[in-house]
Design a protein around this motif. Structure first.
Motif, mmCIF file in Angstrom:
data_model
loop_
_atom_site.group_PDB
_atom_site.id
_atom_site.type_symbol
_atom_site.label_atom_id
_atom_site.label_comp_id
_atom_site.label_asym_id
_atom_site.label_seq_id
_atom_site.Cartn_x
_atom_site.Cartn_y
_atom_site.Cartn_z
ATOM 1 N N HIS A 221 50.292 -10.885 37.282
ATOM 2 C CA HIS A 221 50.785 -11.748 36.215
ATOM 3 C C HIS A 221 52.008 -11.091 35.583
ATOM 4 N N HIS A 222 53.167 -11.681 35.820
ATOM 5 C CA HIS A 222 54.409 -11.121 35.291
ATOM 6 C C HIS A 222 55.412 -12.263 35.131
ATOM 7 N N THR B 181 53.896 -18.178 39.162
ATOM 8 C CA THR B 181 52.533 -18.369 38.676
ATOM 9 C C THR B 181 51.788 -19.353 39.576
#
Length: 571
Positions: A293-294, A299
């Motif tokens: 998750h970044h 996503t």
């Protein structure tokens, strides 16, 4: 004893001569083929056809209108088919085609060729299509004999010569038996189609949701053990409005635009049904994206696990990908500052994979096509189908190097040993694309790997020649040289000589201006002084004079050994 010695030397000499002759043939065959095709191009003034370099290699860039044989029995690909139909050919038939010993199919139909038909005595020729031209000369005996023996499919319909000759090669109707066969088969096929259509109509009539029910039968009972949403095939149909709008295609399948119930836009990547059974990318991509998750990594909203349909649902990126913006048309061009921001975004995403994930994740397919852009031009790393997790103690060893032509790390390609520096090399190619606006493999007029092309330009002291012309000199000259330095560091042949992604991020952050007043656009004087300094350093390096440290640095950055472009492997 002396006589035996002389016989031994003579045999050894003949062996060497034979080896040299075979080597010469291997390397010269395509050169001869190129000459024949260039004679054809010149004779018929085919200026619109881009025939340069090797006609068959790389395979993805083979010449337009040519078909090459890449089978294992031929170590060197050979031209087996030439298709110049509807190419505006005028005048007589050129004899150069006869010199192509492996030619099997020659299609020159629908042109304006005149005169006699040459005696093409090519034993390998199976199809000779000269239909719909203005040929009026006699048909050579050799061609007639091969046609009558069934060894050559000769097609001459639509030529004046057929006004004097009535034979199968002058008519679309091959024979009476074929006509009768068609007359029998067509009605049978039509009746069969009607029966099938009736059956399908009855199946659909049983229920309006029949299609959904069929696919519902193939939903996997055991879901993946990951904490993201699972969609059914019916869900995907609803989200994409029955798969109406296509936004991308690839070897994996098709990407569709969709809208969620809350109004969020998504991209639905659906794998082709034929590739589901052998899909090795689906599970790794789901597992990887469910754990990372970044802000600079795509996503994953969810997935569909159906034996008839595998799909991934991502956030939609309205600005497409970086490759499209760098190379598609002149209507819009990214500014230098925008390019640096996208480079930094991408570098931060890779740094997260390398440094913040345990174990580290290597993307393995970093390229401009896999850097997506949101509405604010924020760079997002996507497509994790080839990603692999590894740790420093046990680097990943595979039997084949996977990646994309032009981006593949030469050390990884040679050793199959995967490290995080594999991504650094690919990112270096991305940086060079951002600077130059050019693809990783250049084909004009010769085939060049982008780093080698940049080295040649800079060795001549002309750094402004590598910059994307669409920037119109609107860039910071010092910033440009720093980014070039960084890119060339990233594409060093040895992984140990490349920086880490943390170092790359740090250096890119320094280059981004914090206020508009810090911008300094390139001017003729600034680029001239930069070029003069590089030319001076290059001359000192050749002569062996000057400061050792600066010369050595210059050599390592711009005149290091040019790497060969590794062949494509993987996807």
């Amino acid at each position: 004893m002396f006589t035996f010695f002389l016989i031994h030397i003579r045999a050894h000499t003949q062996h060497i001569q034979h080896s040299l002759f075979c080597s010469h043939l291997f390397h010269c065959f395509l050169g001869v083929a190129v000459n024949y095709m260039k004679e054809v191009k010149k004779h018929y003034n085919l200026a619109r056809i881009n025939w340069n370099g090797d006609p068959c290699s790389p395979r993805e860039y083979s010449w337009e209108g040519l078909t090459c044989d890449y089978s294992k029995r031929n170590q060197n690909p050979r031209i087996v088919a030439v298709d110049l139909s509807t190419s505006g050919l005028k005048g007589g038939l050129i004899i150069s085609f006869m010199n192509m010993a492996s030619l099997e199919n020659l299609d020159l139909s629908h042109n304006n060729l005149t005169g006699a038909i040459p005696d093409y005595q090519i034993k390998s020729l199976k199809v000779l299509d000269l239909s719909y031209n203005q040929l009026d000369g006699p048909i050579p005996n050799y061609i007639l004999q091969r046609s009558q023996a069934g060894l050559l499919d000769l097609r001459l319909e639509g030529n004046p010569v057929c006004s004097k000759v009535k034979d199968t090669y002058c008519s679309n109707k091959k024979n009476t038996k074929s006509t009768m066969l068609i007359a029998v088969i067509v009605p049978v096929v039509l009746v069969s189609l009607l029966v099938v259509m009736c059956i399908l109509w009855k199946l659909c009539w049983k229920g309006k949701s029949g299609d959904n029910e069929d696919y519902a039968m193939y939903e996997e009972e055991t879901p993946l053990h990951i904490d993201i949403k699972r969609f059914t095939y019916a869900d995907l149909k609803h989200i994409t409005n029955d798969f109406k709008q296509i936004v991308g295609k690839g070897g994996f399948g098709t990407v569709y635009h969709g809208t969620m119930e809350n109004g969020d836009e998504v991209a639905v990547k659906v794998l082709m049904e034929t590739s589901i059974a052998e899909s090795t990318d689906f599970l790794p991509e789901v597992q990887t994206l469910s754990k990372v998750h970044h802000k600079n990594l795509v996503t994953l909203q969810g997935y569909c696990q159906n034996t008839k349909c595998l799909a991934l649902v991502y956030d939609f990126m309205p600005r497409g990908n970086l490759q499209q913006l760098l190379r598609e048309g002149d209507d819009y061009s990214l500014t230098w500052e925008q390019r640096l921001h996208i480079a930094l975004d991408s570098a931060q995403g890779l740094e997260y994979l390398h440094e913040s994930c345990t174990p580290s994740i290597v993307h393995r397919d970093v390229k401009t096509a896999n850097i997506l852009l949101d509405k604010n031009l924020v760079g997002i790393i996507a497509d994790f189908g080839l990603s692999r997790a590894f740790n420093d103690a046990h680097t990943h060893i595979s039997t084949v190097a996977a990646g994309t032509l032009g981006y593949l790390d030469p050390e990884y390609h040679a050793t199959f040993q995967l490290t995080i520096k594999t991504d650094v090399y690919s990112f270096g190619i991305v940086l060079l694309e951002i600077i130059t606006g050019k693809p990783p493999v250049l084909m004009d007029p010769h085939t060049y790997h982008l780093p080698n092309w940049v080295r040649q330009k800079i060795a001549k002291g002309s750094i402004q020649d590598i910059v994307d012309k669409r920037l119109l000199d609107q860039y910071d000259a010092n910033s440009l040289q720093s980014v070039v330095d960084l890119a060339m560091n990233c594409v060093e042949s040895a992984a140990i000589d490349r920086p880490s992604m943390t170092e790359v991020v740090s250096r890119l952050k320094v280059l981004l201006p914090t206020t508009p007043s810090q911008k300094q656009y390139a001017s003729p004087s600034s680029t001239k002084s930069m070029n003069d300094e590089m030319r001076k350093q290059f001359q000192l390096l050749i002569s062996g004079e000057g400061n050792y440290e600066s010369s050595s640095s210059f050599q390592s950055r711009y005149t290091s050994r040019m790497t060969e472009l590794p062949p494509l492997s993987g996807r």
